[in-house]
Design a protein around this motif. Structure first.
Motif, PDB file in Angstrom:
ATOM      1  N   THR A  12      40.113  13.634  73.402  1.00 52.44           N
ATOM      2  CA  THR A  12      40.879  14.879  73.371  1.00 52.44           C
ATOM      3  C   THR A  12      40.078  16.042  73.940  1.00 52.44           C
ATOM      4  O   THR A  12      40.545  16.760  74.826  1.00 52.44           O
ATOM      5  N   PRO A 119      43.663  25.067  62.504  1.00 51.22           N
ATOM      6  CA  PRO A 119      44.600  24.677  63.562  1.00 51.22           C
ATOM      7  C   PRO A 119      45.687  25.720  63.820  1.00 51.22           C
ATOM      8  O   PRO A 119      46.108  25.896  64.963  1.00 51.22           O
ATOM      9  N   TRP A 120      46.148  26.415  62.778  1.00 50.68           N
ATOM     10  CA  TRP A 120      47.222  27.398  62.968  1.00 50.68           C
ATOM     11  C   TRP A 120      46.796  28.577  63.837  1.00 50.68           C
ATOM     12  O   TRP A 120      47.635  29.334  64.308  1.00 50.68           O
ATOM     13  N   GLY A 123      47.848  27.127  67.690  1.00 51.55           N
ATOM     14  CA  GLY A 123      49.144  26.569  68.026  1.00 51.55           C
ATOM     15  C   GLY A 123      49.662  25.443  67.163  1.00 51.55           C
ATOM     16  O   GLY A 123      50.719  24.882  67.461  1.00 51.55           O
ATOM     17  N   HIS A 124      48.958  25.070  66.100  1.00 46.33           N
ATOM     18  CA  HIS A 124      49.397  23.979  65.225  1.00 46.33           C
ATOM     19  C   HIS A 124      49.631  24.538  63.828  1.00 46.33           C
ATOM     20  O   HIS A 124      48.703  25.058  63.217  1.00 46.33           O
ATOM     21  N   GLY A 125      50.830  24.411  63.288  1.00 45.64           N
ATOM     22  CA  GLY A 125      51.164  24.987  61.993  1.00 45.64           C
ATOM     23  C   GLY A 125      50.615  24.205  60.825  1.00 45.64           C
ATOM     24  O   GLY A 125      51.358  23.788  59.942  1.00 45.64           O
ATOM     25  N   GLU A 126      49.335  23.992  60.828  1.00 47.91           N
ATOM     26  CA  GLU A 126      48.681  23.197  59.785  1.00 47.91           C
ATOM     27  C   GLU A 126      47.385  23.855  59.348  1.00 47.91           C
ATOM     28  O   GLU A 126      46.823  24.689  60.064  1.00 47.91           O
ATOM     29  N   ASN A 144      46.682  31.100  69.786  1.00 42.91           N
ATOM     30  CA  ASN A 144      48.116  31.029  69.513  1.00 42.91           C
ATOM     31  C   ASN A 144      48.321  30.915  68.005  1.00 42.91           C
ATOM     32  O   ASN A 144      48.465  29.813  67.486  1.00 42.91           O
ATOM     33  N   ARG A 152      48.838  18.717  56.352  1.00 48.97           N
ATOM     34  CA  ARG A 152      49.270  17.365  56.728  1.00 48.97           C
ATOM     35  C   ARG A 152      48.154  16.331  56.636  1.00 48.97           C
ATOM     36  O   ARG A 152      48.338  15.257  56.076  1.00 48.97           O
ATOM     37  N   TYR A 170      42.519  18.792  67.129  1.00 48.55           N
ATOM     38  CA  TYR A 170      43.824  19.291  67.558  1.00 48.55           C
ATOM     39  C   TYR A 170      43.737  19.723  69.023  1.00 48.55           C
ATOM     40  O   TYR A 170      42.739  20.325  69.449  1.00 48.55           O
ATOM     41  N   GLN A 171      44.798  19.424  69.781  1.00 53.39           N
ATOM     42  CA  GLN A 171      44.804  19.725  71.216  1.00 53.39           C
ATOM     43  C   GLN A 171      44.571  21.211  71.485  1.00 53.39           C
ATOM     44  O   GLN A 171      43.854  21.577  72.412  1.00 53.39           O
ATOM     45  N   GLY A 172      45.177  22.086  70.696  1.00 49.87           N
ATOM     46  CA  GLY A 172      44.999  23.526  70.907  1.00 49.87           C
ATOM     47  C   GLY A 172      43.555  23.966  70.746  1.00 49.87           C
ATOM     48  O   GLY A 172      43.082  24.849  71.470  1.00 49.87           O
TER      49      GLY A 172
END
Length: 190
Positions: A12, A119-120, A123-126, A144, A152, A170-172
Motif C-alpha cells: 500500500t 484514519p478520519w 478520508g476514512h471514517g474510522e 481529508n 472497525r 489506510y490508503q489515504g
C-alpha cells in the motif's frame, strides 16, 4: 528518491510512493500480496544499507501494542526483542525515517511519538490511533477530514487473517506520506 517500506506485505505505502514517481520497494518476511516485483522477501536488515533516502517502517506490533498489555507479563522476552528491533530500525543509516505503530510501549520504553494520526484525518471514517516516530521528516498534515468515527479494526471477528487486516495502512494515509514526504525530498533536491 529511493524508498524502503519495511515490514510491508500489502504494498500500500510502496505503491503510493511509486505512483508519485519514486523508486520504492517493500520488504517483509512474507511475500507481497501484489507479487514479487519491487519487493524483498527477507529480513529488512539484509537490505537496509542499500542507499535508501527514506525508510517507512511498520514493525510488528504483536508484542508492543497496549491493546495486548494483558499478555505482557508472560511475553517479556518477546517484547524485549520487539523493542530491540524498533531501536535498530530507528538507528538505521538512512537520513529520513518514519516508524509507524499503534499506541504501544515504544512510547514509554524508547521515546514518545512525534505525532499521532487517525484514519478520519485522511478520508476514512474510522478510528485507529497510529503513532509516528519521525527522523528528519515533518508531521503529516491531514488531507481529508471526514465524519464517522467507527472503530472497525477493533471489532473485527476472530480469524486466521485478522492480524493482517488490522495491520493494513489506510490508503489515504499512504497517499499523504507519498505526497508530503516525497514532495519534501523533491524540494530539497531542487
Amino acid at each position: 528518491m529511493r524508498i524502503l517500506v519495511a515490514c510491508e506485505y500489502s504494498a500500500t505505502v510502496r505503491d503510493a510512493f511509486t505512483r508519485a514517481g519514486h523508486d520504492a520497494y517493500s520488504c517483509d518476511l512474507l511475500p507481497c500480496e501484489k507479487g514479487p516485483e519491487r519487493h524483498y522477501q527477507c529480513d529488512v536488515f539484509e537490505v537496509i544499507g542499500m542507499g535508501w533516502d527514506l525508510m517507512i517502517a511498520h514493525p510488528p506490533c504483536t508484542h508492543l501494542a497496549v491493546s495486548g498489555s494483558r499478555w505482557f507479563k508472560d511475553k517479556q522476552q518477546e517484547q524485549a526483542e520487539a523493542l530491540e528491533f524498533v531501536r535498530r530500525l530507528m538507528a538505521a543509516p538512512i537520513e529520513r525515517i518514519a516508524v509507524e505503530n499503534p499506541i504501544s510501549v515504544i512510547s514509554s520504553r524508547i521515546r514518545k511519538p512525534d505525532q499521532i494520526i487517525q484514519p478520519w484525518q485522511f478520508g476514512h471514517g474510522e478510528t485507529k490511533a497510529t503513532c509516528l516516530w519521525l527522523k528528519n521528516l515533518p508531521k503529516l498534515i491531514p488531507t481529508n477530514i471526514v465524519p464517522g468515527r467507527e472503530a472497525r479494526v477493533h471489532r473485527m471477528a476472530p480469524g486466521p487473517d485478522r492480524w493482517k487486516e488490522r495491520s493494513r495502512t489506510y490508503q489515504g494515509i499512504a497517499d499523504a506520506m507519498a505526497s508530503q514526504w516525497g514532495k519534501e525530498q523533491k524540494a530539497e533536491a531542487a
